[in-house]
Design a protein around this motif. Structure first.
Motif, PDB file in Angstrom:
ATOM      1  N   ALA A 169      35.442  49.301  23.294  1.00  0.00           N
ATOM      2  CA  ALA A 169      34.105  48.749  23.376  1.00  0.00           C
ATOM      3  C   ALA A 169      33.651  48.188  22.032  1.00  0.00           C
ATOM      4  N   ALA A 170      32.719  47.241  22.090  1.00  0.00           N
ATOM      5  CA  ALA A 170      32.118  46.703  20.878  1.00  0.00           C
ATOM      6  C   ALA A 170      31.218  47.770  20.276  1.00  0.00           C
ATOM      7  N   PRO A 171      30.896  47.659  18.986  1.00  0.00           N
ATOM      8  CA  PRO A 171      30.029  48.661  18.396  1.00  0.00           C
ATOM      9  C   PRO A 171      28.648  48.679  19.069  1.00  0.00           C
ATOM     10  N   ALA A 172      28.029  49.838  19.039  1.00  0.00           N
ATOM     11  CA  ALA A 172      26.754  49.990  19.724  1.00  0.00           C
ATOM     12  C   ALA A 172      25.655  49.144  19.083  1.00  0.00           C
ATOM     13  N   ALA A 206      24.202  52.652  23.407  1.00  0.00           N
ATOM     14  CA  ALA A 206      25.411  53.319  22.919  1.00  0.00           C
ATOM     15  C   ALA A 206      26.103  54.078  24.046  1.00  0.00           C
ATOM     16  N   ALA A 207      25.313  54.747  24.881  1.00  0.00           N
ATOM     17  CA  ALA A 207      25.906  55.516  25.978  1.00  0.00           C
ATOM     18  C   ALA A 207      26.571  54.586  26.989  1.00  0.00           C
ATOM     19  N   ALA A 229      16.116  53.373  23.956  1.00  0.00           N
ATOM     20  CA  ALA A 229      16.799  52.123  24.310  1.00  0.00           C
ATOM     21  C   ALA A 229      18.104  52.009  23.514  1.00  0.00           C
ATOM     22  N   ARG A 230      18.045  52.370  22.241  1.00  0.00           N
ATOM     23  CA  ARG A 230      19.261  52.295  21.425  1.00  0.00           C
ATOM     24  C   ARG A 230      20.298  53.301  21.914  1.00  0.00           C
TER      25      ARG A 230
END
Ligand SMILES: [Zn+2]
Length: 589
Positions: A434-437, A385-386, A380-381
């Motif tokens: 993009a915002a950080p993952a 990020a992807a 999920a994490r």
């Protein structure tokens, strides 16, 4: 471009088409015509014909045709004026221009090109035979340069000393300065721009020398690379090193390789990939891309595209769309340099280009490669990020394809990923960093949180119906497992990670009026949808026999999920699906 018509006619008449074509094609006399193998398409028997009397050529194979100017334009990829100028130079004709300023500019530019050409010659001879160039020759040999390469690329040596070039070259002071070959120092003395450097002459697409890239010898003091300053004939955001040699190969392959260094271009050519060009000490610009697009539809980046940074990434995607260009990334070994790789392992360099992947694939793989995908939580994490990366692509169709791929690989429901992508607010704003993952976090009113809220209030109303299969959010799942282990007594939670503890403390303090049975139904439905996604992924990748089995499972699950959405049938359907899920996961474990 404003060359006087009369002069164009003079050039056409003065040029010997047989002689010009013969520089590229071996022609044989056949009756009144000349024939040979067509340079514009590949063939084994000659269908290319030249009529010397009329000054025309024609190919019976591919239909290429024209006069001597067309031939030069096509074979050398020049614009009309440049083709006429080249032929005029060959026949000693001085051209006049319709616009006096146009003529002035061209004169000024050609004076600068002549100055640089004289410098190229001087530096090149110095490298080949100067006593002071022994160190430079040794350095180039050490880097694997052959004598042939040194001559082909017209490499040079700028001697130490303040004004060797200035004294040797018979070029006016103004031109030396304007061409970037010299500058006036603080004491008003004309000084060479390049001193004690190995020089790579930079040519424009037409093959005119316009600038230099200079490299210090190892151990020397100062900045390792130094390039010519901009001039009326040299704009580094437009010029690509090597394009003059590479353009034929780029057109033939419909692909250009873009690297960062002069030696990389030489290296690629050495392994048979003559379609490489380099940016000259700058990042790839839109001008570069526009230029390349006029030769090929695909660009392979042969440098660390990840290091080019977030902003560059967004720009690449925009260019792909705007120019209908495919940007791919070569699969270079980490930390390797194409110039060196060409000498040490030519096959590896060729393979890296052959295995090039689309730019977005490259970036997604980079994200996934750095992560552990063993558990649902870590997947999920990784998905989150992807998705940050995928969200930067401006085309919704492309985004969705990547999203489906991620759903398959990470065994997560595509719909959940879609929500995540849309919720990120980046889907319609291409180019924004993009915002950080972060991990996939369900909204505050998600059924998973709701179930925990209810159970923390009174375990008896819902806890017996819960199961860890119903939790997809990694923090909620962790909280559930820990709470079950302490029989829902929050005070006994020890060693829980801070995010889990914070969630539990918040949920325990919050009120809820949800109906426990409804919450369970929503949880079961979500788990069922996740299962469908997993089965869908399996069906796409499984062999025939297993695919049939999977289709059977899907055929059972889908109508059960329908029942779950109907309030009349939901109470009966929920426990049936739950039991099926538990059995299935028990069987898989
Ligand atoms: Zn042809």
């Amino acid at each position: 471009m404003g060359i006087v018509d009369e002069d164009i006619v003079r050039v056409r008449e003065a040029s010997d088409i047989v002689a010009v074509v013969s520089e590229h094609v071996q022609l044989k006399r056949v009756g009144r015509r000349w024939a040979g193998l067509c340079p514009f398409h590949s063939e084994k028997s000659p269908s290319f014909s030249v009529n010397a009397e009329q000054g025309l050529y024609y190919c019976f194979g591919c239909g290429a045709k024209g006069d001597v100017i067309t031939f030069v334009r096509e074979i050398d990829h020049l614009d009309f004026a440049a083709a006429v100028e080249r032929l005029a130079a060959g026949s000693g004709i001085t051209l006049r221009y319709t616009d006096a300023r146009d003529g002035e500019n061209r004169k000024r530019r050609s004076a600068l090109v002549e100055a640089v050409a004289a410098a190229v010659d001087f530096y090149h001879q110095r490298l080949l035979s100067g006593a002071d160039a022994a160190g430079a020759r040794k350095y180039l040999r050490g880097r694997g340069f052959s004598g042939e390469e040194v001559r082909h690329y017209q490499l040079g040596w700028a001697p130490e000393g303040w004004d060797t070039l200035v004294r040797e070259l018979r070029v006016g002071r103004e031109q030396l300065v304007e061409a970037g070959l010299a500058f006036v120092n603080q004491r008003g003395r004309l000084t060479d721009s390049f001193r004690g450097r190995v020089l790579f002459p930079i040519f424009n697409a037409n093959g005119d020398p316009v600038a230099f890239g200079g490299r210090l010898l190892p151990g020397a003091e100062g900045p390792k690379y130094k390039n010519s300053t901009g001039s009326p004939v040299y704009d580094k955001s437009k010029v690509l090193y090597g394009l003059n040699w590479a353009k034929g190969d780029i057109v033939a392959a419909d692909e250009a390789i873009v690297c960062e260094g002069y030696t990389d271009v030489v290296g690629f050519a050495a392994v048979g990939m003559g379609r490489a060009v380099a940016t000259c000490g700058t990042a790839l610009t839109e001008e570069h891309v526009r230029t390349l697009r006029s030769y090929a539809a695909r660009v392979v980046l042969a440098f660390d595209a990840d290091a080019a940074g977030q902003n560059a990434a967004a720009r690449f995607h925009e260019w792909e769309q705007r120019y209908g260009l495919d940007v791919a990334v070569a699969d270079l070994p980490v930390g390797s340099d194409p110039g060196d790789l060409a000498r040490s392992d030519p096959d590896a360099l060729r393979g890296a280009v052959e295995r090039a992947v689309p730019f977005l694939t490259f970036r997604v793989e980079r994200v996934l490669a750095s992560r552990d995908l063993a558990t649902a939580e870590s997947r999920a994490r990784a998905a989150a990020a992807a998705l940050e990366v995928v969200g930067e692509h401006p085309d919704p169709l492309v985004r969705d394809q990547y999203l489906m791929d991620l759903a398959d690989r990470l065994r997560l429901p595509a719909d959940q990923l879609r929500q995540r992508l849309a919720g990120g607010g980046r889907s319609s704003t291409a180019g924004r960093p993009a915002a950080p993952a972060t991990a996939v976090a369900p909204p505050a009113d998600s059924p998973e949180f709701e179930a925990l809220r209810l159970a923390l209030g009174d375990p008896s109303v819902i806890a017996p119906s819960l199961h860890e299969l119903l939790f997809a959010d990694p923090v909620a799942l962790d909280a559930y497992r820990r709470l079950v282990a302490v029989d829902w007594r929050v005070g006994q939670l020890v060693d829980a990670p801070p995010d889990v503890l914070a969630l539990v403390q918040r949920l325990a303090a919050e009120q809820t009026a949800s109906e426990p049975a409804e919450v369970v139904e929503r949880l079961v439905e979500a788990a069922g949808q996740r299962e469908l996604a997993v089965l869908g992924a399996e069906a796409r990748t499984a062999g025939d026999e297993r695919a049939l089995e999977v289709a059977g499972l899907v055929a059972w699950l889908k109508p059960r999920l329908e029942e779950l959405r109907d309030p009349r049938t939901a109470p009966a359907a929920a426990p049936v699906i739950m039991a099926w899920l538990v059995e299935r996961h028990g069987a898989l474990a």
